[in-house]
Scaffold this active site. Structure first.
Site, PDB file in Angstrom:
ATOM      1  N   PHE A  98       0.909  -1.429   0.225  1.00 59.33           N
ATOM      2  CA  PHE A  98      -0.154   0.260   0.004  1.00 59.33           C
ATOM      3  C   PHE A  98       0.784   1.049   0.238  1.00 59.33           C
ATOM      4  O   PHE A  98       0.491   2.833  -0.220  1.00 59.33           O
ATOM      5  CB  PHE A  98      -1.055  -0.619   1.417  1.00 59.33           C
ATOM      6  CG  PHE A  98      -0.406   0.973   2.905  1.00 59.33           C
ATOM      7  CD1 PHE A  98      -0.123  -0.358   2.834  1.00 59.33           C
ATOM      8  CD2 PHE A  98      -0.717   1.805   2.423  1.00 59.33           C
ATOM      9  CE1 PHE A  98       0.903   0.751   4.460  1.00 59.33           C
ATOM     10  CE2 PHE A  98      -0.297   2.653   4.186  1.00 59.33           C
ATOM     11  CZ  PHE A  98       0.484   1.825   5.054  1.00 59.33           C
ATOM     12  N   LYS A  99       1.876   1.275   0.588  1.00 59.07           N
ATOM     13  CA  LYS A  99       2.605   2.392   0.525  1.00 59.07           C
ATOM     14  C   LYS A  99       3.561   3.209  -1.160  1.00 59.07           C
ATOM     15  O   LYS A  99       2.667   4.275  -0.808  1.00 59.07           O
ATOM     16  CB  LYS A  99       4.273   2.111   0.778  1.00 59.07           C
ATOM     17  CG  LYS A  99       4.373   1.451   2.094  1.00 59.07           C
ATOM     18  CD  LYS A  99       4.155   2.162   3.342  1.00 59.07           C
ATOM     19  CE  LYS A  99       4.723   1.585   4.775  1.00 59.07           C
ATOM     20  NZ  LYS A  99       3.835  -0.116   5.131  1.00 59.07           N
ATOM     21  N   ASP A 100       2.577   2.128  -1.908  1.00 58.14           N
ATOM     22  CA  ASP A 100       2.864   2.338  -3.507  1.00 58.14           C
ATOM     23  C   ASP A 100       2.195   3.308  -3.238  1.00 58.14           C
ATOM     24  O   ASP A 100       2.029   4.815  -4.329  1.00 58.14           O
ATOM     25  CB  ASP A 100       2.341   2.032  -4.472  1.00 58.14           C
ATOM     26  CG  ASP A 100       3.912   1.141  -4.313  1.00 58.14           C
ATOM     27  OD1 ASP A 100       4.893   1.171  -4.060  1.00 58.14           O
ATOM     28  OD2 ASP A 100       3.390  -0.686  -4.886  1.00 58.14           O
ATOM     29  N   LEU A 147       3.997   7.393  -2.130  1.00 58.29           N
ATOM     30  CA  LEU A 147       4.992   7.300  -2.690  1.00 58.29           C
ATOM     31  C   LEU A 147       4.946   7.165  -3.707  1.00 58.29           C
ATOM     32  O   LEU A 147       5.945   7.789  -4.588  1.00 58.29           O
ATOM     33  CB  LEU A 147       5.939   6.308  -2.604  1.00 58.29           C
ATOM     34  CG  LEU A 147       5.878   6.568  -0.323  1.00 58.29           C
ATOM     35  CD1 LEU A 147       6.503   5.095  -0.065  1.00 58.29           C
ATOM     36  CD2 LEU A 147       7.340   7.532  -0.444  1.00 58.29           C
TER      37      LEU A 147
END
Ligand SMILES: *Cc1c(COP(=O)(O)O)cnc(C)c1O
Length: 465
Positions: free
Chosen positions: A111-113, A116
């Protein structure tokens, strides 16, 4: 929109300066000076929006006129064009009363994408606009590093260094970082835990000389842009359910480490999204679960688990929550954080604990319970949960809510095959992941001290391209 520090000594900061500042210069964290408030009518109007359109509306509220709308639209479109699913973050039914919100369709399968990819493009935009160089320094518990590197690799005017805890992340997580061969990327494997990495970063950012000399920028969730970008999918999930005829509030179950993701849900609620309960799921590193049940925030012993991205004792975003819990009173937050610094723990009085429990319920998921949850859902539904998502689903199974629940699926199971194999399940890797095993790696080992890291950074930042 202006931003202020949770500790009260920084205010009147614009959006771009807020993302560039990372940690506030008084040691606090930046938050919006005033949260936008959304009416039911606005939410109804947003129901038909595509993910990108919704993101544009929400970002506009937080950014104001600092970035012209057509340029912001381009940034948003570029950021989500890299996602493999047309809905960006699709919602899928898992069982009666429980959906998963799939947040892992970006380039690094976590989920960091979502945040980011956007932050990487924002940094490129700022570097181009101002003609300045941006040096990014971050620590990762596994997923942030790969996402951040993927967000800025090869981009003009940007260099990035990521610290990861040597030997404490999954093989795919490591390869996603170390197989990148762009010259603007430096991977340092530190001899310590994620908390050591996060502490080093905080120390280097607190060294205002060092920070300013090298134009040091943050990508960890101390960066407010990440939190704001993550509010979007809470709105999106709610609107998807509403579109299907689900009337009334929704609860969210969130696998939690640094308190960034669940804090975004809390902000969405404060902005007027009908969120019933926020279920805070931890693994055996259960400091936040203990806080919700007992009101004491006290880091314990580090535990290695099947969900390494949640192997965190000191949750850096927790301070942002305290700011709201204490009625946006920065003096109280500064005093609490001073207490934490002196004593290594802090506790809140009964009335504050009641306020915490009015919004949150918590469950700490044991290692075996995590594996059992993966096995059971695979057997009963055919859906393969990654170990982090399994913590959120286990919490949703354990805690009854009056409203339908959405569990945040924070990573793709292919990233954590070591754990999936323990359950006796064989999975096929997506081609982007299978490909990693064939590529050469680029990584250096480093002691876990701020001095060692600072020395290496000076070389990296001063090298001629
Ligand atoms: C980072 C991460 C988490 C924890 O999110 P926080 O914002 O740190 O609470 C959970 N699951 C996965 C897969 C992650 O990468």
């Amino acid at each position: 929109m202006e931003y202020i520090s949770t500790r009260g000594k920084v205010s009147g900061v614009g959006f771009i300066d807020a993302i560039l500042m990372g940690l506030a210069d008084d040691g606090g964290l930046l938050v919006p000076a005033r949260l936008p408030q959304l009416s039911e009518a606005t939410l109804r109007q947003w129901q038909e929006l595509r993910y990108q359109e919704l993101a544009l509306e929400i970002f506009s509220l937080f950014i104001g006129d600092e970035i012209p709308r057509d340029e912001l639209k381009q940034l948003v479109d570029d950021s989500y064009a890299t996602f493999r699913d047309e809905d960006v973050t699709p919602v899928r039914g898992l069982r009666d009363g429980l959906d998963v919100l799939e947040l892992f369709h970006g380039p690094t399968f976590a989920f960091k994408d979502v945040a980011l990819q956007f932050l990487g493009n924002l940094y490129r935009y700022v570097a181009a606009k101002t003609g300045s160089t941006i040096h990014i320094l971050g620590a990762t518990s596994g997923d942030t590093g790969a996402s951040a590197i993927e967000g800025v690799r090869g981009k003009e005017g940007i260099r990035i260094c990521i610290l990861h805890p040597h030997g404490k992340i999954s093989q795919v997580q490591e390869l996603q970082m170390t197989t990148i061969d762009d010259a603007n990327v430096l991977n340092l494997a530190i001899d310590g835990t994620f908390d050591d990495g996060q502490r080093i970063i905080k120390e280097l950012f607190a060294d205002v000389d060092f920070k300013h000399r090298y134009h040091l920028r943050a990508i960890n969730s101390i960066n407010i842009a990440r939190i704001l970008a993550q509010t979007v999918y809470y709105f999106y999930a709610y609107l998807q359910l509403a579109k299907r005829g689900q009337a009334g509030p929704v609860s969210f179950s969130v696998p939690t480490g640094n308190f960034g993701d669940i804090f975004a849900g809390y902000l969405a609620k404060r902005m007027g999204l009908p969120v019933d309960r926020l279920l805070l799921a931890t693994n055996e590193n259960n400091i936040l679960a203990r806080f919700v049940s007992e009101g004491a925030y006290q880091p314990g012993e580090f535990r290695g688990t099947h969900s390494p991205s949640m192997d965190i004792q000191v949750a850096s975003n927790f301070e942002r929550y305290l700011f709201y819990l204490y009625g946006e009173d920065a003096a109280s937050v500064a005093a609490l954080m001073e207490q934490f610094k002196q004593q290594g723990s802090l506790s809140i009085p009964a009335d504050k604990l009641a306020a915490v429990q009015a919004d949150f319920s918590a469950h700490a998921v044991g290692n075996q319970e995590c594996l059992d949850t993966i096995a059971r859902y695979h057997r009963e539904t055919g859906y393969l949960l990654d170990p982090h998502t399994a913590c959120g689903v286990a919490a949703a199974d354990r805690i009854a809510t009056a409203s339908p629940a959405v569990a945040l699926a924070t990573a793709h199971p292919a990233k954590f095959d070591e754990s999936i194999r323990l359950v006796g399940i064989e999975q096929a890797y997506p081609p982007q992941i299978a490909d990693l095993f064939e590529r050469p790696t680029h990584v250096e080992l480093s002691p876990a001290t701020a001095d060692a890291i600072a020395d290496r950074l000076k070389d990296f930042f001063e090298q001629k391209r």
